[in-house]
Design an enzyme around this catalytic site. Structure first.
Site, mmCIF file in Angstrom:
data_model
loop_
_atom_site.group_PDB
_atom_site.id
_atom_site.type_symbol
_atom_site.label_atom_id
_atom_site.label_comp_id
_atom_site.label_asym_id
_atom_site.label_seq_id
_atom_site.Cartn_x
_atom_site.Cartn_y
_atom_site.Cartn_z
ATOM 1 N N CYS A 6 1.538 -7.007 14.745
ATOM 2 C CA CYS A 6 1.229 -7.184 16.066
ATOM 3 C C CYS A 6 0.452 -8.496 16.289
ATOM 4 O O CYS A 6 -0.331 -8.863 17.403
ATOM 5 C CB CYS A 6 0.276 -6.224 16.785
ATOM 6 S SG CYS A 6 1.444 -4.703 17.109
ATOM 7 N N GLY A 7 0.539 -9.329 15.192
ATOM 8 C CA GLY A 7 -0.098 -10.582 15.417
ATOM 9 C C GLY A 7 -1.601 -10.701 15.403
ATOM 10 O O GLY A 7 -2.496 -11.796 16.002
ATOM 11 N N ASP B 179 -9.556 -8.825 9.896
ATOM 12 C CA ASP B 179 -9.314 -7.823 9.590
ATOM 13 C C ASP B 179 -10.107 -6.323 9.940
ATOM 14 O O ASP B 179 -9.690 -5.230 10.308
ATOM 15 C CB ASP B 179 -8.855 -7.577 8.029
ATOM 16 C CG ASP B 179 -7.801 -6.623 7.800
ATOM 17 O OD1 ASP B 179 -7.032 -5.879 8.708
ATOM 18 O OD2 ASP B 179 -7.906 -5.696 6.681
ATOM 19 N N ARG C 284 1.602 -12.117 -0.144
ATOM 20 C CA ARG C 284 0.295 -12.290 0.282
ATOM 21 C C ARG C 284 -0.477 -13.488 -0.187
ATOM 22 O O ARG C 284 0.042 -13.887 -1.000
ATOM 23 C CB ARG C 284 -0.646 -11.178 -0.124
ATOM 24 C CG ARG C 284 -0.435 -9.815 0.665
ATOM 25 C CD ARG C 284 -0.695 -9.606 1.858
ATOM 26 N NE ARG C 284 -0.171 -8.020 2.556
ATOM 27 C CZ ARG C 284 -0.787 -7.744 3.443
ATOM 28 N NH1 ARG C 284 -2.033 -8.169 3.770
ATOM 29 N NH2 ARG C 284 -0.251 -6.432 3.887
ATOM 30 N N ASN D 2 6.273 -8.626 1.974
ATOM 31 C CA ASN D 2 4.827 -8.334 2.104
ATOM 32 C C ASN D 2 4.180 -9.169 1.059
ATOM 33 O O ASN D 2 2.868 -8.709 0.525
ATOM 34 C CB ASN D 2 4.655 -6.701 1.642
ATOM 35 C CG ASN D 2 3.268 -6.498 2.050
ATOM 36 O OD1 ASN D 2 2.671 -6.798 2.756
ATOM 37 N ND2 ASN D 2 2.672 -5.549 1.240
ATOM 38 N N LYS E 273 -9.645 -1.729 2.107
ATOM 39 C CA LYS E 273 -9.200 -0.730 2.759
ATOM 40 C C LYS E 273 -10.199 0.503 2.184
ATOM 41 O O LYS E 273 -10.591 1.278 2.920
ATOM 42 C CB LYS E 273 -7.612 -0.317 2.933
ATOM 43 C CG LYS E 273 -6.946 -1.525 3.358
ATOM 44 C CD LYS E 273 -7.227 -2.066 4.554
ATOM 45 C CE LYS E 273 -6.254 -2.983 5.174
ATOM 46 N NZ LYS E 273 -6.359 -3.296 6.440
ATOM 47 N N SER F 279 -0.235 -2.877 12.153
ATOM 48 C CA SER F 279 0.537 -3.884 11.763
ATOM 49 C C SER F 279 1.569 -4.895 12.401
ATOM 50 O O SER F 279 2.093 -3.950 13.278
ATOM 51 C CB SER F 279 0.961 -3.788 10.459
ATOM 52 O OG SER F 279 1.447 -2.426 10.277
ATOM 53 N N HIS G 71 -10.949 -1.043 11.896
ATOM 54 C CA HIS G 71 -9.991 -2.009 11.470
ATOM 55 C C HIS G 71 -9.775 -3.085 12.469
ATOM 56 O O HIS G 71 -8.718 -3.154 13.409
ATOM 57 C CB HIS G 71 -8.886 -1.075 11.296
ATOM 58 C CG HIS G 71 -7.496 -1.859 10.640
ATOM 59 N ND1 HIS G 71 -6.246 -1.415 10.716
ATOM 60 C CD2 HIS G 71 -7.419 -3.021 9.753
ATOM 61 C CE1 HIS G 71 -5.628 -2.214 9.835
ATOM 62 N NE2 HIS G 71 -6.277 -3.218 9.386
ATOM 63 N N GLY H 196 -1.433 -19.055 21.014
ATOM 64 C CA GLY H 196 -2.541 -19.474 21.603
ATOM 65 C C GLY H 196 -2.645 -19.377 23.026
ATOM 66 O O GLY H 196 -3.642 -19.010 23.660
ATOM 67 N N TYR I 237 -1.461 -3.591 -7.121
ATOM 68 C CA TYR I 237 -1.058 -4.484 -5.945
ATOM 69 C C TYR I 237 -2.474 -4.566 -5.149
ATOM 70 O O TYR I 237 -2.976 -3.659 -4.711
ATOM 71 C CB TYR I 237 0.042 -3.931 -5.178
ATOM 72 C CG TYR I 237 0.097 -4.523 -3.929
ATOM 73 C CD1 TYR I 237 0.636 -5.672 -3.359
ATOM 74 C CD2 TYR I 237 -0.429 -3.636 -2.747
ATOM 75 C CE1 TYR I 237 0.441 -6.323 -2.254
ATOM 76 C CE2 TYR I 237 -0.421 -4.211 -1.190
ATOM 77 C CZ TYR I 237 -0.142 -5.587 -1.178
ATOM 78 O OH TYR I 237 -0.058 -6.026 0.229
ATOM 79 N N GLY I 238 -2.583 -5.592 -4.409
ATOM 80 C CA GLY I 238 -3.784 -6.016 -3.635
ATOM 81 C C GLY I 238 -4.340 -4.905 -2.903
ATOM 82 O O GLY I 238 -5.331 -4.306 -3.205
ATOM 83 N N ARG J 159 0.929 -1.105 0.079
ATOM 84 C CA ARG J 159 -0.048 0.007 -0.015
ATOM 85 C C ARG J 159 0.966 1.229 -0.071
ATOM 86 O O ARG J 159 2.076 1.383 0.412
ATOM 87 C CB ARG J 159 -0.879 0.079 1.275
ATOM 88 C CG ARG J 159 -2.109 -0.995 1.241
ATOM 89 C CD ARG J 159 -3.116 -0.860 2.265
ATOM 90 N NE ARG J 159 -2.470 -0.972 3.647
ATOM 91 C CZ ARG J 159 -1.849 -0.040 4.541
ATOM 92 N NH1 ARG J 159 -2.130 1.077 4.220
ATOM 93 N NH2 ARG J 159 -1.287 -0.442 5.614
ATOM 94 N N THR K 249 -3.752 -11.448 12.848
ATOM 95 C CA THR K 249 -4.358 -12.575 12.171
ATOM 96 C C THR K 249 -3.961 -13.675 12.942
ATOM 97 O O THR K 249 -5.087 -14.775 13.071
ATOM 98 C CB THR K 249 -3.387 -12.754 10.758
ATOM 99 O OG1 THR K 249 -3.600 -11.533 9.929
ATOM 100 C CG2 THR K 249 -4.270 -13.927 9.856
#
Ligand code: OXD
Ligand code: MN
Length: 590
Positions: free
Chosen positions: A252-253, A279, A373, A371, A208, A250, A228, A498, A199-200, A71, A255
């Site tokens: 910070c885990g 997300d 994906r 990055n 977004k 971003s 978000h 976990g 790009y995505g 992005r 997903t």
């Protein structure tokens, strides 16, 4: 042939055709036959590469232009009439000026090409909370990705009927010139225009551009929230599922948390975790006075490197069919994909993300772009929530904000009330990862993780959060978490992954008033004995330290927040200044 008689839609599309002059126009009807024909076509031109269909059925690899891999916040604009409404955290240009600039770039840009018309829905089609949009694009990659990330096709047109309430999106790859790359939102016109990127994150406009930037603006106008945030269901041994939404900057885990696997002991006791979203959350007040969240997307656009059977087996499993990989490495040994930390067996005969030969034994560069994906259907995810398709979403019991802080933020704390919770979200921050010395990195504030995604003035957005609080009869409790606290040597003190469920358990107990807490200067903290550390190798001393508040650091923090607030042109709500003053006073008195 057009798939709708909707006049507003047809008139708008006609104008875009006149502007971009495509050779032909193809409407995406959402059928598998049409999508398959497009995959075949994309493979014939090299836009896609078909992977090993036995190991990865329905999976493809795409390489974007090497200068077009992320992005581009510097080239992302919010164009509303008044500059002050975009605020100090957005790039702004006068809409007329921007339209003129963009029209010049789009003019004739699809000559000799096909324009695809993608009707898409954010949210379950037909849901009262779904919103519809169109993306006109000259990229098959965009069509195929949008067909994974959103609901596309005839059903969307049928649900829209002859309404003119839709988002107008135009995307052209043009010549991918980074100097003329623009990602532009016109919130007052329900319009998105992106050009010179393939790009995505820049061109899958549902994500977004629509579901956050445009939708956050619509949410303020219409009395709801586009955030978000991940959405996670936690099922306790009694079989009751309680829902949490969470915002994280971003790296910070996020997903991983969205697809969390309970620790073994918890699994044995009957705990389960369900992913509703990884997300984005659209959040409304329900008729029952609770806050309800739904995931407007139906796919995951996740970062590949670091995803593996230990870090996130659910994400990895999600990518095993019907997935498009972008900028990962191609393993020539079996025509599959590879990325850094996917396994301990990097290929010796591969092509890197640029398409150059790559051998793990001799390579000095990354195989996959950092990055790179995967675009994976959410339905592949082993822990996808049974409520995933519920058109009303799920009721929230807790909202969590998080960041990466070496020292300042404790493992978890609870805000005193909604207003204080909004303050906690507004001061969210992450530190650039510190070296092994444990040195504190540079703090980057990212309010509610919305810094690059808020479609209007951040100060007004905070007002909106406060106003929402007045409308919610049964407010979710608001928390802050920090999985990244480090010791003197710079080692992480908390195991994360976990085991974060141990913290969520406390959070949900607090949300239902099932456990006591200690009042501190910054909010409520757990008593150490209330965090379940069974089977964990963690000393009392470390746990206590994870749950401590360092006065000196928080005084620095408060000063830094004061400076940060001063950058918002007087638009920080007085309630948040009050909260800051209260924090300062608490620290003085301590
Ligand atoms: C994302 C992001 O890709 O937040 O989701 O950058
Ligand atoms: Mn995101």
């Amino acid at each position: 042939m057009a798939l709708t008689k909707n006049r507003a839609v047809l008139a708008w599309i006609d104008k875009q055709i006149e502007l971009t002059q495509p050779e032909q126009v193809v409407w995406i009807d959402g059928t598998e036959e049409q999508l398959e024909a497009l995959r075949v076509q994309a493979c014939s031109t090299g836009e896609l590469h078909k992977l090993n269909q036995e190991k990865l059925p329905g999976c493809y690899l795409h390489r974007s232009d090497p200068h077009d891999v992320a992005r581009v916040e510097g080239r992302t604009f919010i164009c509303c009439k008044k500059k002050e409404n975009a605020g100090p955290t957005n790039n702004w240009m006068d809409p007329d000026e921007m339209y003129a600039k963009l029209h010049a770039l789009y003019r004739g840009s699809m000559q000799g090409k096909t324009m695809y018309v993608i009707p898409y829905s954010m949210g379950v089609v037909g849901s009262p909370f779904a919103k519809y949009g169109f993306e006109l694009t000259d990229s098959i990659y965009v069509v195929l990705n949008m067909a994974i990330m959103t609901r596309v096709g005839q059903s969307v047109l049928d649900a829209l009927g002859d309404s003119d309430d839709f988002i107008k999106g135009l995307h052209a790859k043009a010549d991918l010139n980074p100097e003329e790359r623009y990602i532009v939102q016109f919130p007052e016109d329900n319009t998105i225009m992106s050009i010179n990127s393939g790009y995505g994150g820049n061109v899958l406009q549902g994500k977004k551009c629509f579901a956050l930037r445009i939708a956050s603006y619509l949410g303020e106008q219409e009395g709801w929230m586009a955030e978000h945030m991940l959405i996670l269901g936690v099922q306790n041994p009694q079989g009751e599922v309680r829902y949490i939404s969470g915002a994280f900057p971003s790296a910070c885990g996020k997903t991983n948390l969205a697809m969390l696997i309970p620790p073994e002991g918890y699994q044995k006791d009957g705990w389960k975790a369900w992913c509703v979203g990884d997300d984005i959350a659209w959040i409304r007040v329900g008729e029952d006075g609770r806050l309800w969240a739904m995931n407007p997307e139906c796919g995951f656009f996740g970062v590949a490197p670091g995803t593996n059977a230990d870090s996130n087996p659910n994400a990895l499993a999600s990518t095993q069919q019907g997935t498009i990989f972008t900028n990962v490495a191609l393993n020539l040994e079996d025509n599959t994909v590879w990325w850094e930390k996917m396994d301990h067996n990097p290929p010796k005969n591969a092509l890197d993300w640029l398409g150059n030969p790559w051998n793990a034994d001799t390579a000095s560069t990354h195989a996959a772009h950092p990055n790179s994906r995967f675009t994976a259907p959410a339905k592949n995810c082993p822990c996808i929530s049974p409520e995933f398709e519920n058109p009303h979403g799920v009721p929230l019991s807790a909202i969590i904000f998080g960041g990466r802080r070496a020292r300042t933020a404790p493992l978890v704390y609870q805000s005193r009330d909604w207003q204080h919770g909004v303050f906690v979200g507004s001061i969210m921050a992450s530190e650039t990862t510190a070296a092994a010395t444990g040195a504190v990195g540079v703090v980057r504030r990212d309010p509610m993780a919305m810094l690059p995604f808020c479609g209007y003035h951040m100060g007004d957005y905070w007002h909106h959060w406060l106003n929402m609080g007045d409308k919610i009869e049964h407010k979710p409790k608001i928390f802050n978490v920090n999985w990244f606290r480090t010791d003197e040597e710079g080692h992480f003190m908390w195991p994360g992954f976990g085991d974060n469920l141990r913290v969520l358990e406390w959070i949900l107990k607090r949300a239902f008033d099932e456990v006591d807490a200690k009042e501190t200067e910054i909010g409520y903290l757990p008593y150490p004995e209330d965090i379940n550390v069974k089977d964990l190798d963690i000393s009392d001393q470390v746990l206590e330290s994870l749950l401590s508040v360092d006065q000196a650091l928080w005084k620095q923090e408060a000063a830094n927040i004061r400076e940060f607030y001063q950058g918002f042109n007087g638009k920080v709500p007085k309630e948040l200044w009050e909260e800051l003053t209260k924090l300062e006073q608490n620290l003085e008195q301590a």
